[in-house]
Scaffold this active site. Structure first.
Site, PDB file in Angstrom:
ATOM      1  CB  SER A 190      42.300  32.444  36.274  1.00 56.15           C
ATOM      2  OG  SER A 190      41.915  31.123  36.584  1.00 56.15           O
ATOM      3  NE  ARG A 205      37.178  34.570  37.815  1.00 46.67           N
ATOM      4  CZ  ARG A 205      37.782  33.412  37.701  1.00 46.67           C
ATOM      5  NH1 ARG A 205      38.036  32.707  38.790  1.00 46.67           N
ATOM      6  NH2 ARG A 205      38.142  32.939  36.540  1.00 46.67           N
ATOM      7  CG  ASN A 224      35.888  40.642  41.360  1.00 44.12           C
ATOM      8  OD1 ASN A 224      34.982  41.369  40.975  1.00 44.12           O
ATOM      9  ND2 ASN A 224      36.432  39.706  40.613  1.00 44.12           N
TER      10      ASN A 224
END
Lengths: 156, 282
Positions: B217, B221, B225
């Protein structure tokens, strides 16, 4: 977007950077900041202490001044008192001395008077004897008239 | 900006291709000239742009901070020193707030993570064509075909970068879990919760997923992004040059927030994960 050796390279790079940061960057900066914080704290404390000391010193000096003033007043009062005592003493001594001198002089005077009187008595009796001799033209027996003479001289 | 011979999709693909140096299937090493060649190289390849930019930015960070650390004095700091110290304070506050253990490595780890990721993310704000076109011109000088010179400027849009970091974090989590709790304690944590020892396989499955989800994660992440942000800049760049600013400027301003936020989230999660690795009681 292929996964390849870059992954390993980045992991190694990351580890190296973290190691370098842990060794050469973080500790000196944190130490310097802590030291600065401490020195500022110390400075503030010292200032506080200085203020307190100043207040204490002021109070001390005021107390000292008050004490000194009191002491000076005491000394002056004592001196006044002592001077009064001395003057009184002197007065007493002087009047005593004067009295003494007076008494002495009076005694002397009295003595002189008595002496003079006695002398005078003797002379008067001699004079009287001579007068009586000349009146009576004869020697008066001293022995027989002695009582009379002494009575006479006493009555003078 | 799409020019004559380039189609929009070719332009986008060109921008999303890393400069890859690796081992060709026939055994010799060299730069991949297109995406297919790069794919054929498999694992035995390096993304030169990702490695290069991340290295330069990391060294820049270390150089500037080391300079500040060298000059750090008790006297009143000024200028850059102040800036560095405010960052140190910020990181220190975060670490103190979230990390309850005793480990002199966590704060520098958080600092490195934050600044490095922040700098790499910031590369996103450099107009998308500047550096790639510059690289093409330089490549042309060295006799390479400009269309085969690729350059991806933002290292965090490369999953190799984000996974590289998160694997480093993962190894630290494993290392400190074992070090602080002992092998028995760590295995116990993985197998005896949350359902007690009679449900051991279920526990292991849940805790295993939980453990593996941390690095995955973290990496995804950040990558997601930044990749999405980069993609939007590339799409903005497809507009005619006189109107590009109307989209790219608002997005860039908004992106400043994302750049900082993603660096901050990554750092915070690193601190939290390290704290969990150090916690003895469950």
């Amino acid at each position: 977007m292929n996964i390849n050796l870059t992954l390993v390279g980045e992991t190694i790079m990351f580890a190296m950077f973290v190691w370098f940061c842990m060794k050469f960057i973080w500790p000196p900066l944190v130490e310097a900041m802590a030291a600065r914080k401490k020195s500022i704290e110390d400075g503030l404390q010292a200032a506080e202490r200085g203020k307190e000391e100043h207040a204490q010193a002021k109070q001390n000096s005021e107390e000292l001044l008050a004490n000194t003033k009191n002491q000076a007043a005491d000394i002056i009062a004592n001196a006044d008192k002592q001077a009064n005592v001395m003057i009184d003493n002197a007065k007493g001594a002087a009047s005593e001395e004067a009295d003494k001198i007076k008494v002495h002089a009076k005694a002397e005077l009295d003595q002189e008077i008595v002496k003079a009187r006695n002398e005078l008595k003797g002379q008067v009796s001699t004079l009287v004897m001579r007068g009586v001799n000349s009146v009576l033209e004869k020697e008066v027996d001293a022995k027989t008239h002695k009582d009379m003479l002494s009575k006479l001289s006493k009555s003078l | 900006m799409a020019t004559g011979e380039l189609t929009s999709s070719a332009y986008i693909k060109h921008h999303l291709q890393n400069l890859t140096y690796g081992k060709f299937p026939d055994g010799h090493w060299g730069f991949a000239e297109n995406a297919i060649e790069a794919k054929e190289m498999g694992f035995m390849a390096f993304h030169v742009d990702t490695l290069g930019f991340s290295f330069v930015l990391g060294v820049l960070f270390l150089f500037l901070f080391a300079k500040a650390a060298k000059r750090a004095s008790i006297d009143a700091p000024s200028g850059f020193q102040n800036f560095v110290e405010s960052i140190i304070d910020f990181i220190d506050d975060n670490v103190r707030g979230s990390f309850k253990g005793q480990n002199p490595m966590v704060a520098p780890l958080a600092l490195t993570t934050f600044i490095w990721i922040f700098l790499m993310n910031t590369m996103d704000l450099v107009p998308v064509d500047w550096l790639p076109v510059l690289a093409q011109k330089i490549g042309g000088l060295f006799g390479a075909d400009p269309h085969h010179v690729y350059l991806k400027v933002v290292p965090t849009t490369d999953p190799n970068m984000t996974f590289g970091m998160s694997i480093g974090i993962f190894l630290l989590i494993l290392f400190y879990s074992v070090k602080e709790k002992g092998i028995g304690g760590f295995v116990g944590e993985l197998t005896l919760h949350p359902f007690g020892k009679w449900m051991l396989p279920a526990n292991l499955f849940l805790e295993g997923v939980n453990l593996l989800a941390k690095p995955v994660s973290l990496a995804l992440r950040l990558f997601g992004n930044m990749y999405a942000g980069e993609m939007i800049f590339i799409l903005c760049a497809l507009l005619p040059f006189w109107i590009q600013w109307s989209l790219s400027l608002p997005w860039a301003i908004f992106h400043i927030l994302i750049v900082t936020l993603q660096a901050f989230i990554f750092m915070t999660l690193v601190i939290v994960y390290m704290d969990m690795a150090h916690q003895k009681e469950h």
